[in-house]
Design a protein around this motif. Structure first.
Motif, short mmCIF file in Angstrom:
data_model
loop_
_atom_site.label_atom_id
_atom_site.label_comp_id
_atom_site.label_asym_id
_atom_site.label_seq_id
_atom_site.Cartn_x
_atom_site.Cartn_y
_atom_site.Cartn_z
N PHE A 219 0.83 -1.20 0.00
CA PHE A 219 0.00 0.00 0.00
C PHE A 219 0.87 1.26 0.00
O PHE A 219 0.65 2.18 -0.78
CB PHE A 219 -0.91 0.03 1.24
CG PHE A 219 -1.88 -1.10 1.32
CD1 PHE A 219 -2.46 -1.64 0.19
CD2 PHE A 219 -2.23 -1.64 2.54
CE1 PHE A 219 -3.36 -2.69 0.27
CE2 PHE A 219 -3.13 -2.68 2.64
CZ PHE A 219 -3.70 -3.20 1.51
N ILE A 220 1.86 1.28 0.88
CA ILE A 220 2.66 2.48 1.07
C ILE A 220 3.51 2.81 -0.15
O ILE A 220 3.63 3.98 -0.55
CB ILE A 220 3.57 2.33 2.32
CG1 ILE A 220 2.72 2.32 3.59
CG2 ILE A 220 4.62 3.43 2.38
CD1 ILE A 220 2.02 3.62 3.87
N PHE A 221 4.09 1.79 -0.78
CA PHE A 221 5.05 2.05 -1.86
C PHE A 221 4.50 1.87 -3.27
O PHE A 221 5.08 2.39 -4.21
CB PHE A 221 6.28 1.16 -1.67
CG PHE A 221 7.14 1.56 -0.52
CD1 PHE A 221 8.05 2.61 -0.63
CD2 PHE A 221 7.03 0.92 0.71
CE1 PHE A 221 8.83 3.00 0.44
CE2 PHE A 221 7.81 1.29 1.80
CZ PHE A 221 8.71 2.34 1.66
N LEU A 222 3.39 1.15 -3.42
CA LEU A 222 2.90 0.88 -4.77
C LEU A 222 1.51 1.43 -5.05
O LEU A 222 1.04 1.34 -6.19
CB LEU A 222 2.89 -0.65 -5.02
CG LEU A 222 4.23 -1.37 -4.86
CD1 LEU A 222 4.06 -2.86 -5.16
CD2 LEU A 222 5.30 -0.76 -5.76
N LEU B 202 9.00 -10.47 -1.57
CA LEU B 202 8.35 -9.17 -1.47
C LEU B 202 9.40 -8.06 -1.46
O LEU B 202 9.24 -7.04 -2.14
CB LEU B 202 7.49 -9.09 -0.21
CG LEU B 202 6.85 -7.73 0.09
CD1 LEU B 202 5.91 -7.31 -1.03
CD2 LEU B 202 6.13 -7.76 1.44
N VAL B 203 10.46 -8.25 -0.69
CA VAL B 203 11.53 -7.25 -0.64
C VAL B 203 12.14 -7.07 -2.02
O VAL B 203 12.39 -5.92 -2.46
CB VAL B 203 12.61 -7.66 0.38
CG1 VAL B 203 13.84 -6.76 0.28
CG2 VAL B 203 12.04 -7.61 1.80
N ASP B 204 12.40 -8.16 -2.73
CA ASP B 204 12.98 -8.06 -4.07
C ASP B 204 12.05 -7.31 -5.03
O ASP B 204 12.50 -6.47 -5.82
CB ASP B 204 13.26 -9.47 -4.62
CG ASP B 204 14.38 -10.17 -3.87
OD1 ASP B 204 15.16 -9.49 -3.19
OD2 ASP B 204 14.46 -11.41 -3.96
N GLU B 205 10.75 -7.62 -4.94
CA GLU B 205 9.79 -6.96 -5.83
C GLU B 205 9.73 -5.46 -5.55
O GLU B 205 9.76 -4.64 -6.48
CB GLU B 205 8.40 -7.58 -5.66
CG GLU B 205 7.34 -6.90 -6.51
CD GLU B 205 5.93 -7.36 -6.19
OE1 GLU B 205 4.98 -6.76 -6.74
OE2 GLU B 205 5.77 -8.29 -5.36
N PRO C 29 12.04 2.83 -6.19
CA PRO C 29 13.33 3.37 -5.77
C PRO C 29 13.30 3.88 -4.33
O PRO C 29 14.32 3.82 -3.63
CB PRO C 29 13.58 4.51 -6.76
CG PRO C 29 12.76 4.15 -7.96
CD PRO C 29 11.54 3.46 -7.43
N ASP C 30 12.15 4.39 -3.90
CA ASP C 30 12.05 4.87 -2.52
C ASP C 30 12.24 3.72 -1.53
O ASP C 30 12.93 3.86 -0.52
CB ASP C 30 10.69 5.53 -2.28
CG ASP C 30 10.58 6.88 -2.95
OD1 ASP C 30 11.56 7.65 -2.90
OD2 ASP C 30 9.52 7.17 -3.53
N PHE C 31 11.60 2.59 -1.80
CA PHE C 31 11.78 1.44 -0.91
C PHE C 31 13.23 0.98 -0.91
O PHE C 31 13.81 0.71 0.15
CB PHE C 31 10.87 0.28 -1.32
CG PHE C 31 11.11 -0.96 -0.49
CD1 PHE C 31 10.50 -1.11 0.75
CD2 PHE C 31 11.95 -1.97 -0.94
CE1 PHE C 31 10.74 -2.23 1.52
CE2 PHE C 31 12.19 -3.10 -0.18
CZ PHE C 31 11.58 -3.24 1.06
N ALA C 32 13.83 0.89 -2.10
CA ALA C 32 15.22 0.45 -2.19
C ALA C 32 16.13 1.36 -1.37
O ALA C 32 17.04 0.90 -0.67
CB ALA C 32 15.66 0.43 -3.65
#
Length: 281
Positions: free
Chosen positions: A159-162, A200-203, A209-212
């Motif tokens: 939800f937060i990142f996508l 999930l982390v990889d996806e 880019p923000d999550f990465a």
């Protein structure tokens, strides 16, 4: 066994008691003539894949403290419930066992009734991997209509990142996102779920880019409580105080309750919940 022996070796007393309450026939073992009820020590040891001598020493209070792995195997061998397993760890090691990751199992009807009773305060139940498995109607109206989503999509990090709508609803998205990532890292590690969440982390690393960027910071934090500030499409700016609670008997689950910060906000939320659903033209 007298009181002095019980105080000197509470672990041994507990193991013997749990062993005596098991029915050999339930495990495909011949009942035959047994001097004492329940399973024999060697039968428990075989089920736990440990030495019969070592198990005997545990019941006799010899041999030192067992490892967490051995305790887990004994708990499985004795068919202990979660609370019984926790008690076993407290007796043997003086602390609770680490949270164990479970594949999403949903919540009980009783816990759902607790969530429903909290309306008009939005309330959620999530797993150690921040997968939403329970919610009430207030959460559907103020946060996200989780029931309209496929189960695999009900994850807070998704939800937060996508989700652009969820991102736009946060008054300070950067702080919220960093907080969620740091708690996610801590809870998944504590639950031993690093392997399960890696896809999930990889996806998210590929798609956001923000999550990465935030994941690479390696920050960790606890959940606790605070204030969540939203831009609701109908109610406008809204402040919600939140608190996180452990779910008794399910250490892999957490409940978050959001409480409108003022009586006026509570009434606004209540009125929105009571309003008839909008109809399409």
């Amino acid at each position: 066994m007298n009181d002095i022996a019980t105080q000197a070796n509470p672990l041994g007393v507990y193991l013997k008691d749990r062993r005596s309450k098991l029915d050999p026939a339930a495990f495909g073992l011949p009942a035959g003539r047994r001097r004492t009820p329940g399973l024999r020590r060697e039968e428990v040891a075989l089920r736990a894949n440990i030495s019969p001598t070592w198990y005997t020493w545990l019941e006799q209070g010899r041999g030192g403290a067992p490892s967490a792995d051995v305790l887990d195997r004994i708990a499985s061998a004795l068919m202990l419930t979660e609370v019984e397993r926790e008690h076993l760890f407290l007796l043997a090691l003086g602390h609770q066992p680490e949270v164990r990751y479970r594949k999403d199992e949903g919540i009980t009807p009783r816990l759902q009734r607790v969530l429903d009773a909290l309306n008009p305060c939005p309330a959620l139940v999530h797993t150690a991997t921040w997968h939403i498995v329970g919610w009430n109607r207030a959460a559907t109206i103020l946060l996200t209509d989780y029931g309209a989503l496929p189960p695999e999509e009900r994850n807070v990090l998704r939800f937060i990142f996508l989700n652009p709508s969820v991102r736009a609803a946060q008054e300070d998205w950067e702080s919220v996102a960093r907080f969620v990532v740091s708690v996610f890292r801590a809870t998944t590690a504590r639950a031993g779920a690093a392997v399960e969440v890696q896809p999930l982390v990889d996806e998210l690393t590929r798609r956001s880019p923000d999550f990465a960027r935030m994941w690479s910071d390696n920050d960790v934090s606890s959940h606790g409580g605070g204030v969540k500030r939203l831009r609701h499409p109908v109610l406008g700016p809204l402040a919600l105080e939140y608190s996180a609670f452990a779910v008794d008997g399910r250490p892999d689950l957490s409940m978050i309750v959001y409480n409108p910060a003022t009586p006026a906000d509570t009434e606004r939320v209540r009125a929105l919940m009571q309003a008839p659903p909008a109809t399409s033209p």
